[in-house]
Enzyme design. Structure first.
Site, PDB file in Angstrom:
ATOM      1  N   ASP A   1       0.830  -1.209   0.000  1.00 53.35           N
ATOM      2  CA  ASP A   1       0.000   0.000   0.000  1.00 53.35           C
ATOM      3  C   ASP A   1       0.862   1.255   0.000  1.00 53.35           C
ATOM      4  O   ASP A   1       1.944   1.298   0.576  1.00 53.35           O
ATOM      5  CB  ASP A   1      -0.887  -0.027   1.247  1.00 53.35           C
ATOM      6  CG  ASP A   1      -1.792   1.185   1.355  1.00 53.35           C
ATOM      7  OD1 ASP A   1      -2.646   1.347   0.478  1.00 53.35           O
ATOM      8  OD2 ASP A   1      -1.620   1.970   2.314  1.00 53.35           O
TER       9      ASP A   1
ATOM     10  N   GLU B   1       0.849  -0.517  -5.090  1.00 50.88           N
ATOM     11  CA  GLU B   1      -0.122   0.553  -5.316  1.00 50.88           C
ATOM     12  C   GLU B   1       0.702   1.840  -5.411  1.00 50.88           C
ATOM     13  O   GLU B   1       1.070   2.433  -4.400  1.00 50.88           O
ATOM     14  CB  GLU B   1      -1.125   0.646  -4.166  1.00 50.88           C
ATOM     15  CG  GLU B   1      -2.223   1.659  -4.457  1.00 50.88           C
ATOM     16  CD  GLU B   1      -2.642   2.475  -3.233  1.00 50.88           C
ATOM     17  OE1 GLU B   1      -3.693   3.123  -3.320  1.00 50.88           O
ATOM     18  OE2 GLU B   1      -1.923   2.491  -2.239  1.00 50.88           O
TER      19      GLU B   1
END
Length: 732
Positions: A411, A464
């Site tokens: 993330d 991401e």
């Protein structure tokens, strides 16, 4: 005159430290020690009434310890050098246990050296709480890194959370504190009580290496069961690498475990219940993988797991640790891979966590311009510190090896790569060359990916990363970061923005659907329709679509068709597959009752059939990351909002034609040049009646006509249904 034997006494300073739980060197005061008069034992047991020393072998009486100063300290001579245990008389109870301060050094110098070098990747079984047998005695070995602490104690159920009872030994110069506590076993709650370098006592800290935790809102760590899990997924693990190559079909169903299923009366919401319901559902829909939003322990449920503190433990919210192992095992036995979101970008400021862990900026930077995320009010890891880098890499390895997880989706990578991420001028510190790139974070990510590739054959790492950072999914040897795939955030934002326009206006935004093909092959991309797009007032996917109810569903079907035809692996967040009207709420379940309605069942059936089509036809996935796998046929028909392209696999003779009509106006007699003569079969039509459409189409297929068009000697004359995507392929 007889010589007087002097028994070493406890100094006033040591006595004060004992009484206040700040003893830095407990083994210099407690446990057995030898004098000219023989062996003596000291034990600090505040509240005890009496202490007897017994032989560990047969329980013989070896001596009695008498009270001395300070209160709670007992000392006495014993008749033997053999191993012993203490028989402690407490008010209302008698306890027998071995003396923690009678055991020698626990951790090897090699492990401590590797830890300080950031290369101890099985750190969870060295530091933290690990049940062990030492000198024939069962108990738990505790170890924690706190190099700047003045003193550290283990507190827990076994000592009534009294920070005076179990001070730890510092292993200099590693900064690791250790202690073996006999007769403490799995299921025991514990924390570390730490005195900072200035002498102030910090809030009791949860174990950064805890492998099990209490269910929130409780915050204690739990000694995990050391028994190895018996896996049944050998076939999956042996064949996993082939499923994860850039030319393999990869369709991912993203899940928030706490809200996909909400228990009713008499039901539970643990991993076993989720496996029973989720696994067959995802398999039936034809996804290859399930991706779980962060399941590592986190204090605030509203963070959805993206502010974790326990990077080595599945959250206690979902039951025992082995429940998650059973879940992964069930997925693998059903042919379903498991990806989890993993968050090395930041951590919350909760007092019981990593923040100022030993009274200093240990895991984070001291300067908030480097160590604090203004957007999220969280701390940033100090990626340049070897111990921190090793801690994070070991966490990723732990999920892959100990839990058989198949991939880690990392993330907020963009926030790691740039020192000025979401900061104004003067709010950030340049790197050593004066630039904005976070060189330490870059080094960490490359190191992380290199270790995963070396240790976990076939495991995925997915970034991401929301900027145009070059080479995110390129090999490290070629200057890349080494990820397997990268989320294509630009494609997601552009195409969703296009779909939100009323069809009459789409002609002016045609490039938002085509722009992604300019860079589509610069990375190994995943096309994500993720949770981020259906929260915070953005509305659900179906709610974003314009028009009346019929057009909304048709728009969504056409968009899904475009997505599954477009180069790149696929990811869909839960609820999108049934066209959930309400945007996602982490405190509420998916609106499963919508499946009572035909149009919602139609969307679900379409997703199932798109997955099957994508997996069955190699042209739709084999060259997802190669420009030779895609060719525009019609990319400039702005007046009709039509998009037509060909997909190619490794066998160029079997292409798939994708035709999208993004207006509610049917296009009759629409000519499209194709590379092969003969009959082209209609593989899928999103306007089919079974999906809730008008059932307009081409009767199952079309024969080419000898008309030159789009650079080809033959063409198809098609009927393009309203708001639809068609897939066609040569019949032979």
């Amino acid at each position: 005159m007889n010589d007087v034997v002097v028994i070493p006494s406890v100094s006033p300073d040591q006595a004060w430290q004992l009484a206040n739980g700040t003893l830095r060197d407990p083994f210099s005061v407690l446990g057995p020690f030898d004098t000219e008069a023989g062996r003596y034992v000291r034990a600090y047991l505040p509240g005890a009434r009496g202490v007897e020393v017994l032989a560990r072998s047969d329980g013989r009486h070896l001596g009695t310890l008498s009270p001395t100063q300070p209160d709670g300290l007992f000392m006495g001579r014993v008749d033997s050098h053999e191993p012993y245990r203490l028989r402690i008389e407490w008010p209302g109870a008698v306890q027998e246990t071995e003396d923690p301060y009678s055991f020698d050094l626990l951790l090897s110098e090699t492990d401590l050296h590797l830890f300080n070098e950031g290369r101890l990747f099985e750190i969870a079984f060295t530091l933290g709480a690990n049940p062990a047998t030492v000198d024939g005695v069962r108990g738990t070995r505790f170890a924690v890194w706190a190099p700047n602490a003045r003193a550290v104690s283990v507190v827990g159920d076994f000592d009534t959370w009294d920070n005076r009872r179990h001070p730890m030994r510092l292993r200099f110069p590693s900064g690791v504190w250790e202690l073996f506590i006999p007769r403490v076993g799995p299921g025991t709650r514990y924390k570390f009580s730490i005195v900072g370098p200035d002498g102030s006592r910090l809030p009791d800290k949860a174990d950064p290496l805890a492998k099990a935790t209490e269910p929130p809102p409780a915050t204690a760590s739990v000694v995990a069961n050391p028994e190895p899990f018996v896996w049944h997924d050998e076939a999956w693990m042996e064949g996993r690498a082939a499923r994860h190559t850039p030319d393999a079909p990869l369709t991912i169903y993203e899940v928030h475990a706490a809200s996909w299923f909400r228990p009713g009366p008499g039901q539970t919401a643990d991993w076993d219940a989720l496996a029973e319901r989720l696994v067959p559902y995802v398999v039936e829909l034809g996804f290859t993988h399930v991706e779980l939003m962060p399941i590592a322990e986190h204090p605030f449920g509203g963070s959805w797991g993206y502010q974790p503190l326990g990077l080595f433990a599945p959250s206690g919210r979902f039951g025992p640790v082995e429940g998650f192992q059973r879940f992964v095992d069930a997925c693998h036995r059903a042919g379903l891979g498991v990806i989890i979101d993993w968050v090395p970008a930041h951590f919350p400021t909760d007092g019981h966590g990593l923040a100022w862990f030993d009274g200093t900026a240990l895991y984070e930077h001291a300067d908030p311009r480097e160590g604090f995320h203004q957007d999220w009010n969280t701390y940033i890891y100090n990626f340049g510190r070897r111990e921190v880098q090793g801690f994070l890499i070991a966490s990723g390895v732990h999920w892959l090896e100990h839990f058989h997880v198949d991939g880690l989706r990392v993330d907020a990578v963009a926030s790691m790569l740039y020192r000025d991420y979401s900061r104004k001028q003067g709010e950030w510190i340049p790197n050593i060359y004066g630039g904005r790139e976070n060189l330490e974070a870059i080094g960490f990510l490359r190191h992380f990916n290199a270790v995963v590739q070396e240790r976990s054959h076939g495991a995925l790492t997915i970034a991401e990363e929301s900027t145009a950072w070059p080479g995110v999914s390129r090999p490290i040897r070629d200057g890349g970061l080494g990820f397997s795939f990268k989320w294509n955030m630009g494609w997601m934002h552009d195409t969703l923005h296009y779909m939100e326009y009323a069809p009459i206006h789409r002609r002016w935004h045609h490039n938002e659907m085509t722009f992604g093909l300019i860079y589509a092959f610069s990375e190994n991309f995943v096309l994500p329709l993720s949770h981020d797009e259906v929260v915070y007032g953005k509305g659900s996917l179906i709610e974003k679509m314009p028009g009346d109810e019929w057009q909304r569903f048709a728009n969504l079907r056409a968009y899904f068709g475009f997505m599954w035809g477009h180069p790149g692996k696929k990811l869909l967040f839960m609820g999108g597959e049934i066209a959930q009207w309400r945007e996602w709420n982490h405190d509420a379940a998916i609106e499963w009752d919508l499946l009572d309605h035909a149009r919602h069942r139609g969307i679900q059936a379409l997703v199932r059939d798109l997955n099957a089509l994508y997996r069955r036809h190699h042209a739709l996935h084999e060259r997802d990351s190669l420009s030779t796998g895609f060719r525009w046929v019609i990319g400039d028909d702005t007046s009709n909002s039509v998009f037509v392209f060909l997909r190619y696999g490794n066998d160029d003779a079997h292409p798939v034609l994708v035709v999208c009509n993004m207006t509610p106006v049917p296009r009759l007699g629409y000519g499209i040049g194709v590379p092969r003569p003969g009959y082209w079969r209609e593989l899928l039509n999103t306007d089919a009646e079974i999906y809730g459409g008008s059932n307009m189409g081409n009767g199952g297929g079309v024969e080419t006509v000898p008309r030159q068009l789009h650079g080809e000697a033959q063409s198809l004359v098609l009927t393009l249904p309203p708001l639809s995507t068609l897939f066609l392929a040569p019949a032979s």
